[in-house]
Design an enzyme around this catalytic site. Structure first.
Site, short mmCIF file in Angstrom:
data_model
loop_
_atom_site.label_atom_id
_atom_site.label_comp_id
_atom_site.label_asym_id
_atom_site.label_seq_id
_atom_site.Cartn_x
_atom_site.Cartn_y
_atom_site.Cartn_z
N ARG A 15 61.78 -96.12 59.21
CA ARG A 15 62.31 -96.38 57.81
C ARG A 15 61.30 -95.52 56.93
O ARG A 15 62.07 -95.00 56.18
CB ARG A 15 61.82 -97.60 57.26
N ASP A 16 60.23 -96.25 56.82
CA ASP A 16 59.38 -94.92 55.97
C ASP A 16 60.06 -93.43 56.69
O ASP A 16 59.85 -92.33 55.48
CB ASP A 16 58.30 -95.41 55.95
N HIS A 25 48.14 -98.81 55.26
CA HIS A 25 49.22 -98.03 55.24
C HIS A 25 48.33 -96.23 55.18
O HIS A 25 48.73 -96.06 53.37
CB HIS A 25 50.53 -98.28 54.45
N HIS A 46 47.92 -92.41 54.81
CA HIS A 46 48.71 -90.90 55.34
C HIS A 46 48.05 -89.81 55.10
O HIS A 46 46.36 -89.94 54.55
CB HIS A 46 49.92 -90.42 53.84
N CYS A 98 57.06 -83.35 56.42
CA CYS A 98 57.03 -82.20 57.39
C CYS A 98 55.97 -81.43 57.46
O CYS A 98 55.21 -81.19 56.34
CB CYS A 98 58.28 -81.29 56.89
N ASN A 123 52.79 -89.79 57.21
CA ASN A 123 51.99 -90.89 58.03
C ASN A 123 51.55 -90.33 58.98
O ASN A 123 50.88 -89.76 59.79
CB ASN A 123 53.29 -91.95 58.08
#
Ligand code: MG
Length: 313
Positions: free
Chosen positions: A27-28, A220, A222, A253, A262
């Site tokens: 999903r993410d 969560h 990054h 990317c 992520n």
């Protein structure tokens, strides 16, 4: 002892004995990929993640197709994946119509997406910080009435590109509102990857002080500034045991200026395996999956562990 294929196992104090990895790649991760991926590949990706032992796999999103064309095939994905008993396959739902579509697709877990800052609420949701809950409350309450557990994501919990550092008390307010309205889980997101471990410990402490149980809190991170694993360790030391990650680091990317990758699931599993923390995930199967997907996408895999394992054989 460790090798180039698996880490040495040495535990550390004050860490949970097991961690629930909340896989967000399908999903993410895919949502942020420019190139459209066909349904067959999405289904194969999710089925491989199930087979690799991931306990929660966020499968897709029921948002307007013109907003996120990549996930326009959510209903087909949900009908075609092989649902493994005991594995949860949540879907992102922005509003009542999305919940209708999710229920029709037999989704049994949903997630909603809130903002910790006013600027991002306005830009991403078309709402203010003060009135964003008007958008989520009916969805969350209806889902809870249908016995569908709801997770609340909160974006920009540590830094915001327009507002700078975010006051953690403001984050706690949003988290409390989500829990009060019925979210059983929350996920605090470092959407632009700027957090450092002290901030993480501070926020988790304030969340617990506000009455939110550690079992309800997910993190969560990054890796934009290379802090994702350090922040994860800080969260574990603060008592958190649910960590979001994206197989292959999908979702940004590494060669683009706007890289917002992520935390890669295999990088997380390597650390947790080394610490002796149970996840139920097979690292080899996970790396094979991210390597396969990167090849299908025609570009290198972003995860450090996948790169290292590939070149060490
Ligand atoms: Mg993310």
């Amino acid at each position: 002892m460790g090798s180039r294929q698996s880490p040495a196992l040495v535990g550390a104090a004050n860490l949970p004995s097991s961690v629930r990895i909340w896989e967000v790649g399908p999903r993410d991760g895919l949502q942020n990929e420019q190139q459209i991926i066909d349904t067959d590949h999405k289904v194969a990706f999710i089925d491989r993640l199930s087979a690799a032992g991931l306990p929660v796999i966020e499968a897709t999103s029921f948002v307007r197709a013109d907003r996120i064309p990549q996930l326009a095939d959510g209903a087909q994905v949900m009908s075609r994946i092989a649902r493994k008993p005991g594995v949860r396959y949540p879907v992102l739902v922005p509003n009542d119509r999305g919940l209708d579509a999710a229920v029709a697709a037999d989704a049994r877990d949903i997630a909603v997406f809130a903002s910790a800052t006013n600027t991002f609420a306005e830009r991403n949701l078309g709402r203010t910080l003060a009135n964003q809950m008007e958008m989520f409350t009916p969805v969350v309450q209806r889902a809870v009435g249908l016995d569908i557990p709801v997770r609340g994501y909160i974006s920009m919990c540590f830094g915001d590109p327009w507002e700078g550092k975010v006051d953690p008390r403001q984050v706690v307010d949003v988290c409390r509102q989500l829990v009060d309205v019925g979210c059983g889980d929350i996920s605090v997101g470092d959407t632009i990857g700027v957090a450092t471990p002290g901030q993480v410990g501070e926020l988790i402490g304030l969340l617990v002080d506000s009455g939110i149980g550690l079992g309800s809190i997910g993190v969560h991170f990054h890796d934009t500034y290379g802090q994702a694993l350090a922040n994860t360790l800080a969260a574990l030391q603060a008592g958190v045991s649910t960590v979001d990650a994206s197989t292959g680091g999908l979702g940004g990317c590494p060669y683009a200026e706007s890289a917002t990758g992520n935390l890669a699931t295999e990088d997380l599993v390597w650390m947790l395996d080394g610490l002796g923390i149970q996840t139920g995930v097979d690292l080899g199967a996970l790396v094979a999956t991210s390597t396969w997907l990167a090849r299908e996408l025609g570009r290198p895999v972003a995860s450090r562990v996948a790169q290292a394992l590939r070149t060490s054989t």
